[in-house]
Structure formats: structure tokens, C-alpha cells
Design a protein around this motif. Structure first.
Motif, PDB file in Angstrom:
ATOM      1  N   MET A   1       0.842  -1.173   0.000  1.00  0.00           N
ATOM      2  CA  MET A   1       0.000   0.000   0.000  1.00  0.00           C
ATOM      3  C   MET A   1       0.885   1.233   0.000  1.00  0.00           C
ATOM      4  N   GLY A   2       0.414   2.297  -0.626  1.00  0.00           N
ATOM      5  CA  GLY A   2       1.114   3.574  -0.625  1.00  0.00           C
ATOM      6  C   GLY A   2       0.336   4.597   0.169  1.00  0.00           C
ATOM      7  N   SER A   3       1.039   5.574   0.739  1.00  0.00           N
ATOM      8  CA  SER A   3       0.355   6.601   1.507  1.00  0.00           C
ATOM      9  C   SER A   3       0.874   7.983   1.127  1.00  0.00           C
ATOM     10  N   LEU A   4      -0.025   8.953   1.251  1.00  0.00           N
ATOM     11  CA  LEU A   4       0.292  10.361   1.047  1.00  0.00           C
ATOM     12  C   LEU A   4      -0.060  11.105   2.315  1.00  0.00           C
ATOM     13  N   SER A   5       0.845  11.921   2.772  1.00  0.00           N
ATOM     14  CA  SER A   5       0.593  12.758   3.932  1.00  0.00           C
ATOM     15  C   SER A   5       0.883  14.194   3.538  1.00  0.00           C
ATOM     16  N   PHE A   6       0.021  15.098   3.979  1.00  0.00           N
ATOM     17  CA  PHE A   6       0.214  16.523   3.745  1.00  0.00           C
ATOM     18  C   PHE A   6       0.291  17.205   5.096  1.00  0.00           C
ATOM     19  N   ASP A  91      15.146   5.599  -4.284  1.00  0.00           N
ATOM     20  CA  ASP A  91      13.977   4.749  -4.488  1.00  0.00           C
ATOM     21  C   ASP A  91      12.863   5.146  -3.531  1.00  0.00           C
ATOM     22  N   TYR A  92      11.640   4.991  -3.977  1.00  0.00           N
ATOM     23  CA  TYR A  92      10.414   5.242  -3.207  1.00  0.00           C
ATOM     24  C   TYR A  92      10.100   6.734  -3.036  1.00  0.00           C
ATOM     25  N   GLY A  96       2.918   6.331  -4.788  1.00  0.00           N
ATOM     26  CA  GLY A  96       2.362   5.136  -5.399  1.00  0.00           C
ATOM     27  C   GLY A  96       2.470   3.945  -4.463  1.00  0.00           C
ATOM     28  N   GLU A  97       1.995   2.827  -4.960  1.00  0.00           N
ATOM     29  CA  GLU A  97       2.050   1.607  -4.159  1.00  0.00           C
ATOM     30  C   GLU A  97       3.491   1.306  -3.781  1.00  0.00           C
ATOM     31  N   GLY A  98       3.726   1.053  -2.493  1.00  0.00           N
ATOM     32  CA  GLY A  98       5.050   0.721  -2.010  1.00  0.00           C
ATOM     33  C   GLY A  98       5.813   1.878  -1.402  1.00  0.00           C
ATOM     34  N   SER A  99       5.263   3.103  -1.500  1.00  0.00           N
ATOM     35  CA  SER A  99       5.971   4.257  -0.935  1.00  0.00           C
ATOM     36  C   SER A  99       5.104   4.975   0.093  1.00  0.00           C
ATOM     37  N   ALA A 100       5.775   5.689   0.967  1.00  0.00           N
ATOM     38  CA  ALA A 100       5.119   6.577   1.932  1.00  0.00           C
ATOM     39  C   ALA A 100       5.698   7.967   1.688  1.00  0.00           C
ATOM     40  N   ALA A 124       7.123   2.023   1.994  1.00  0.00           N
ATOM     41  CA  ALA A 124       5.954   1.803   2.844  1.00  0.00           C
ATOM     42  C   ALA A 124       6.290   0.797   3.940  1.00  0.00           C
ATOM     43  N   GLY A 125       5.950   1.124   5.177  1.00  0.00           N
ATOM     44  CA  GLY A 125       6.192   0.250   6.314  1.00  0.00           C
ATOM     45  C   GLY A 125       7.518   0.472   7.010  1.00  0.00           C
ATOM     46  N   ASP A 126       8.440   1.208   6.388  1.00  0.00           N
ATOM     47  CA  ASP A 126       9.718   1.493   7.046  1.00  0.00           C
ATOM     48  C   ASP A 126       9.558   2.613   8.056  1.00  0.00           C
ATOM     49  N   ASN A 127      10.404   2.600   9.068  1.00  0.00           N
ATOM     50  CA  ASN A 127      10.363   3.632  10.100  1.00  0.00           C
ATOM     51  C   ASN A 127      11.195   4.855   9.760  1.00  0.00           C
TER      52      ASN A 127
END
Length: 144
Positions: A1-6, A91-92, A96-100, A124-127
Motif C-alpha cells: 500500500m502507498g500513503s500520502l501525507s500533507f 527509491d520510493y 504510489g504503491e510501495g511508498s510513503a 511503505a512500512g519502514d520507520n
């Protein structure tokens, strides 16, 4: 899953009135949104606040372009970034899918003609979030 934060630290509330990534319109002021976080067709972000939602219509590596418009106090600011003019990084760094991705609206130019935008990114999922070491600017658009 990918996420977008503003994240908004401009000193004023902002409203995202248009957001298109690749071929997907996520927010459009004149049309209802499929995202429950978007109320009244504009994504409102008060000062010193953040919002996050998912975007995984394409892989981060298939990114081609982002269009973004915000409204602040009756003014509209916009940016159009294709892959070649996007933020620098590894990278990332593309949405898109796989990135935060976190976009940070960090202030206005002294003449209020631009809003500064920076970006952080991670798998995505990394701290650990990485920052892009360049800045972009949303330009004030002429009233129509």
C-alpha cells in the motif's frame, strides 16, 4: 500500500482543491471525492496539522506526473511536476504503491506569490523517512 501525507506549517489554513497523480484525480473541487477524508470536495488542513490517505493506483516506480492546487485565503497556488522535474532522491520518492510520501507546506514567499513545498519519503512500512534535498514552489495563479 502507498500513503500520502500533507503537513501544513504555513501559518494559515490551506485547502487542497485539486490533486491528480498520473491518471488518477484524487481531489477535484468541482466533483465529489471517493476518499472519505475529503469533505466538501476540498481537503482542508488547518495550520500545524497533517492529514494522510492512501494512494496505490500505480507502483511508485510507474510515477509520471503530479498536479496540485491549494487555496489559501481566496488565493490559489498550483504546481505541475513531471517525473523529470520531481523532487530529488532515491527509491520510493515517488507517490504510489510501495511508498510513503509526506509533503510539507512550509511557508509563503515575502510577496505571497509562492508557497514552499518540501518532501520526505520512505518505503511503505519502514520507520526511517528520508528527505529530498530540494524544494519546490506552488505559484499563485491568476484569478479567473
Amino acid at each position: 500500500m502507498g500513503s500520502l501525507s500533507f503537513t501544513n506549517v504555513c501559518g494559515s489554513a490551506i485547502g487542497i482543491s485539486y490533486l491528480k497523480i498520473n491518471d488518477t484525480i484524487l481531489i477535484e473541487k468541482s466533483k465529489p471525492s471517493e476518499y472519505p477524508e475529503v469533505k466538501n470536495k476540498i481537503l482542508e488542513i488547518p495550520d500545524k496539522n497533517s492529514t494522510i490517505f492512501s494512494y496505490d493506483n500505480k507502483s511508485w516506480n510507474d510515477f509520471s506526473r503530479i498536479w496540485l492546487s491549494i487555496e489559501v485565503g481566496g488565493d490559489t497556488y498550483s504546481i505541475d511536476l513531471n517525473r523529470d522535474h520531481y523532487f530529488y532522491g532515491g527509491d520510493y520518492r515517488y507517490p504510489g504503491e510501495g511508498s510513503a510520501i509526506v509533503y510539507i507546506f512550509s511557508g509563503f514567499s515575502e510577496d505571497n506569490s509562492m508557497v514552499q513545498l518540501s518532501q520526505g519519503y520512505a518505503k511503505a512500512g519502514d520507520n526511517n523517512m528520508f528527505y529530498s534535498n530540494d524544494l519546490k514552489y506552488l505559484n499563485k495563479t491568476a484569478a479567473t
